[in-house]
Structure formats: structure tokens, C-alpha cells
Design a protein around this motif. Sequence first.
Motif, PDB file in Angstrom:
ATOM      1  N   VAL A  40      38.950  30.584  31.100  1.00 37.20           N
ATOM      2  CA  VAL A  40      38.129  31.251  32.116  1.00 37.20           C
ATOM      3  C   VAL A  40      38.639  32.663  32.366  1.00 37.20           C
ATOM      4  O   VAL A  40      37.852  33.609  32.460  1.00 37.20           O
ATOM      5  CB  VAL A  40      38.100  30.435  33.435  1.00 37.20           C
ATOM      6  N   LYS A  41      39.945  32.819  32.463  1.00 38.54           N
ATOM      7  CA  LYS A  41      40.521  34.149  32.701  1.00 38.54           C
ATOM      8  C   LYS A  41      40.230  35.094  31.543  1.00 38.54           C
ATOM      9  O   LYS A  41      39.974  36.278  31.754  1.00 38.54           O
ATOM     10  CB  LYS A  41      42.038  34.025  32.937  1.00 38.54           C
ATOM     11  N   GLU A  42      40.229  34.568  30.336  1.00 32.76           N
ATOM     12  CA  GLU A  42      39.906  35.387  29.155  1.00 32.76           C
ATOM     13  C   GLU A  42      38.446  35.809  29.186  1.00 32.76           C
ATOM     14  O   GLU A  42      38.104  36.946  28.860  1.00 32.76           O
ATOM     15  CB  GLU A  42      40.204  34.591  27.885  1.00 32.76           C
ATOM     16  N   GLU A  43      37.558  34.891  29.590  1.00 29.76           N
ATOM     17  CA  GLU A  43      36.126  35.182  29.643  1.00 29.76           C
ATOM     18  C   GLU A  43      35.773  36.097  30.815  1.00 29.76           C
ATOM     19  O   GLU A  43      34.810  36.861  30.738  1.00 29.76           O
ATOM     20  CB  GLU A  43      35.322  33.890  29.737  1.00 29.76           C
ATOM     21  N   GLU A  44      36.526  35.983  31.906  1.00 31.92           N
ATOM     22  CA  GLU A  44      36.274  36.776  33.106  1.00 31.92           C
ATOM     23  C   GLU A  44      37.575  37.458  33.551  1.00 31.92           C
ATOM     24  O   GLU A  44      38.220  37.019  34.502  1.00 31.92           O
ATOM     25  CB  GLU A  44      35.762  35.878  34.231  1.00 31.92           C
ATOM     26  N   PRO A  45      37.971  38.519  32.862  1.00 36.05           N
ATOM     27  CA  PRO A  45      39.262  39.146  33.137  1.00 36.05           C
ATOM     28  C   PRO A  45      39.419  39.672  34.564  1.00 36.05           C
ATOM     29  O   PRO A  45      40.528  39.758  35.078  1.00 36.05           O
ATOM     30  CB  PRO A  45      39.352  40.286  32.131  1.00 36.05           C
ATOM     31  N   LYS A  46      38.331  40.007  35.231  1.00 36.78           N
ATOM     32  CA  LYS A  46      38.420  40.547  36.579  1.00 36.78           C
ATOM     33  C   LYS A  46      38.442  39.449  37.653  1.00 36.78           C
ATOM     34  O   LYS A  46      38.644  39.748  38.825  1.00 36.78           O
ATOM     35  CB  LYS A  46      37.267  41.499  36.849  1.00 36.78           C
ATOM     36  N   ALA A  47      38.255  38.212  37.251  1.00 33.88           N
ATOM     37  CA  ALA A  47      38.257  37.107  38.212  1.00 33.88           C
ATOM     38  C   ALA A  47      39.665  36.906  38.777  1.00 33.88           C
ATOM     39  O   ALA A  47      40.659  37.130  38.083  1.00 33.88           O
ATOM     40  CB  ALA A  47      37.767  35.830  37.540  1.00 33.88           C
ATOM     41  N   ASP A  48      39.722  36.493  40.035  1.00 35.01           N
ATOM     42  CA  ASP A  48      40.998  36.248  40.697  1.00 35.01           C
ATOM     43  C   ASP A  48      41.633  34.967  40.160  1.00 35.01           C
ATOM     44  O   ASP A  48      40.995  33.908  40.157  1.00 35.01           O
ATOM     45  CB  ASP A  48      40.771  36.139  42.203  1.00 35.01           C
ATOM     46  N   LEU A  49      42.873  35.070  39.711  1.00 38.18           N
ATOM     47  CA  LEU A  49      43.566  33.925  39.112  1.00 38.18           C
ATOM     48  C   LEU A  49      43.697  32.764  40.101  1.00 38.18           C
ATOM     49  O   LEU A  49      43.521  31.610  39.733  1.00 38.18           O
ATOM     50  CB  LEU A  49      44.937  34.352  38.588  1.00 38.18           C
TER      51      LEU A  49
END
Length: 63
Positions: A40-49
Motif C-alpha cells: 500500500v505504501k508503495e502504491e500510495e507514497p504520500k499516504a500516512d504510514l
Amino acid sequence: MEKKLIKKMILNCLKQYYSTESMPIGEKDLENLLNKILLVKEEEPKADLHEIINDTVYDFLAG
């Protein structure tokens, strides 16, 4: 991203739902959660971890 840190964050998130003696997760499930979070982090780099971890852990516990 540091996998060890994310594993620690997952376990801390689980502490919200369970006491440390009765964690409902094994090493295999922990690895699966880690891989989902990294994807998910790779697909949405700006998303909050933190949000990704909380959502993924909640989905795991609800499912």
C-alpha cells in the motif's frame, strides 16, 4: 523502509486491542501484514504510514 520498525508499529497497534500476553498473531501473519502495508505504501507514497498500519491491522482483526 525499515521492516523492523514497521513490525514494531504493527505490534504496538495490536496492543490497542489485546494485552501483550494474548496477541492473536503469529510470525506468518505478521509477515503478511508487513507485506500488505509495504505494498500500500508503495502504491500510495504520500499516504500516512500510521493510517495504513491502523487500517491494515483493523482489517486483519475484523476479517
